[in-house]
Design a protein around this motif. Structure first.
Motif, mmCIF file in Angstrom:
data_model
loop_
_atom_site.group_PDB
_atom_site.id
_atom_site.type_symbol
_atom_site.label_atom_id
_atom_site.label_comp_id
_atom_site.label_asym_id
_atom_site.label_seq_id
_atom_site.Cartn_x
_atom_site.Cartn_y
_atom_site.Cartn_z
ATOM 1 N N ASP A 92 22.982 47.398 61.672
ATOM 2 C CA ASP A 92 24.248 47.500 60.940
ATOM 3 C C ASP A 92 24.001 47.528 59.445
ATOM 4 O O ASP A 92 24.614 48.298 58.709
ATOM 5 C CB ASP A 92 25.146 46.309 61.283
ATOM 6 C CG ASP A 92 25.465 46.242 62.763
ATOM 7 O OD1 ASP A 92 25.131 47.222 63.467
ATOM 8 O OD2 ASP A 92 26.019 45.238 63.201
ATOM 9 N N ALA A 135 36.447 50.319 56.327
ATOM 10 C CA ALA A 135 36.338 50.082 57.780
ATOM 11 C C ALA A 135 35.214 49.095 58.085
ATOM 12 O O ALA A 135 35.368 48.208 58.939
ATOM 13 C CB ALA A 135 36.101 51.403 58.510
ATOM 14 N N PHE A 164 29.357 47.973 65.521
ATOM 15 C CA PHE A 164 29.636 48.199 64.105
ATOM 16 C C PHE A 164 29.372 49.643 63.684
ATOM 17 O O PHE A 164 30.175 50.253 62.963
ATOM 18 C CB PHE A 164 28.754 47.227 63.296
ATOM 19 C CG PHE A 164 28.938 47.282 61.815
ATOM 20 C CD1 PHE A 164 30.049 46.692 61.222
ATOM 21 C CD2 PHE A 164 28.004 47.900 61.004
ATOM 22 C CE1 PHE A 164 30.210 46.720 59.847
ATOM 23 C CE2 PHE A 164 28.163 47.943 59.633
ATOM 24 C CZ PHE A 164 29.269 47.350 59.051
ATOM 25 N N VAL A 192 32.148 51.892 64.612
ATOM 26 C CA VAL A 192 33.319 51.664 63.757
ATOM 27 C C VAL A 192 33.189 52.468 62.466
ATOM 28 O O VAL A 192 34.094 53.221 62.084
ATOM 29 C CB VAL A 192 33.462 50.155 63.407
ATOM 30 C CG1 VAL A 192 34.559 49.962 62.361
ATOM 31 C CG2 VAL A 192 33.755 49.346 64.651
ATOM 32 N N VAL A 193 32.044 52.323 61.821
ATOM 33 C CA VAL A 193 31.841 52.954 60.512
ATOM 34 C C VAL A 193 31.786 54.474 60.631
ATOM 35 O O VAL A 193 32.456 55.198 59.878
ATOM 36 C CB VAL A 193 30.550 52.415 59.845
ATOM 37 C CG1 VAL A 193 30.274 53.137 58.539
ATOM 38 C CG2 VAL A 193 30.675 50.915 59.600
ATOM 39 N N GLY A 236 38.912 53.193 62.477
ATOM 40 C CA GLY A 236 37.867 52.177 62.402
ATOM 41 C C GLY A 236 38.377 50.808 62.801
ATOM 42 O O GLY A 236 37.714 50.059 63.529
#
Lengths: 220, 104
Positions: free
Chosen positions: A3, A157, B84, B87-88, B74
């Motif tokens: 991430d 986001a 994650f 989402v991005v 998102g």
């Protein structure tokens, strides 16, 4: 870790565009580079360069930048434990405090992982942001419009995904929603940086609202 | 040019002071559990406000449609607890495709 790497990649692209925009607006090549090393806060850097490019005085740009960065004071109180102790750690860690590293730290459940996330994200973003800015300042506008890739949607986001677990707590959720409404409502009226600070008023109202309910719970 | 360098250095020093205040003062005063919680809450409130303003505002005016739509996608993905990365990429992809189609 994956991430954080993704965020670093996105930050590099935004860094390239920041470097390119700064130089294209007539600033010397070293200006965006110096800003990125000593300030290391994207929003305030864009604002600083934008104001100078539109003919503003450097002191006015500095004051505007400081206002945008004032939010780091409460951030520091919230995640100070993730930075660790000792002067060297505190100094280096403080400089690595940005929205994303704070959000990553807050999203972790235990202290050890908070610390690891904060530092990994902070170091990674510092390296990728500065590398991007150097590339953009020297190479010019390879990426002129990061909006075309939707990067302007990617960052909110990402922060939202990191904040979402904290919103499971009802008091926090109420304060955050109220704060967000306040911030958006006052944005047209006050200078940049002030709306998010005013959002903290959401905490006060949230508490006022929650007090009678806890009382009634005690009674029942 | 000197003014510009000075302005950058002062902005850097001031920003550092903002960042440094919390970690240093926290170490000197014992924070109650209540205060500790309030501090964490205030950081969440700030981040939520950042998300909201970055989402719907462009400078001091309302942003277009593509960005809020992307962030909304998102947000829904994050709420459904997808990874994650999804989402991005989902948020960025939505905004990018909408713009490609001519949506502001």
């Amino acid at each position: 870790m994956r991430d954080i790497a993704l965020l670093c990649a996105a930050v590099t692209v935004v860094g390239v565009s920041f470097g390119a925009i700064a130089v294209a607006s007539g600033l010397a090549v070293w200006v965006p580079m110096l800003l990125s090393v000593v300030v290391f806060a994207g929003a305030s850097q864009f604002m600083f360069v934008g104001l100078i490019a539109s003919g503003g005085h450097p002191v006015a740009a500095m004051v505007a930048g400081l206002l945008v960065n004032a939010r780091h004071v409460p951030f520091g109180f919230a995640i100070g434990d993730a930075i660790g102790s000792g002067w060297l750690r505190r100094i280096a860690g403080s400089h690595l405090m940005v929205d994303e590293s704070v959000a990553f730290a807050l999203a972790q459940p235990d202290p050890a992982r908070r610390r690891a996330s904060f530092w990994a994200c902070g170091v990674g973003l510092f390296a990728s942001w500065n590398a991007g800015v150097v590339l953009g300042a020297l190479g010019g506008s390879v990426v002129s419009d990061t909006d075309a890739f939707g990067l302007d949607a990617a960052f909110p986001a990402a922060l939202m995904a990191l904040v979402l677990p904290s919103l499971r707590d009802p008091d926090t959720r109420r304060a955050a929603l109220l704060g967000a409404v306040i911030a958006v409502a006052v944005t047209p009226l006050v200078p940049p940086g002030v709306p998010v600070l005013l959002a903290l008023a959401g905490l006060l109202v949230g508490r006022v609202w929650s007090t009678p309910r806890t009382k009634s719970e005690v009674v029942s | 040019m000197t003014t510009l360098v000075l302005a950058i250095l002062v902005l850097g020093a001031g920003t550092f002071a903002f960042r440094f205040a919390g970690p240093v003062l926290r170490a000197r005063i014992e924070l109650s559990a209540r205060m500790e919680r309030l501090m964490a809450m205030s950081a969440v409130v700030l981040l939520a406000a950042l998300v909201a303003t970055a989402d719907v505002m462009e400078g001091q005016e309302l942003a277009g449609v593509a960005r809020p739509a992307g962030v909304l996608v998102g947000g829904v993905l994050a709420w459904r607890r997808v990874p994650f990365v999804v989402v991005v990429v989902g948020a960025a992809g939505t905004a990018a495709v909408l713009r490609l189609l001519g949506v502001p």
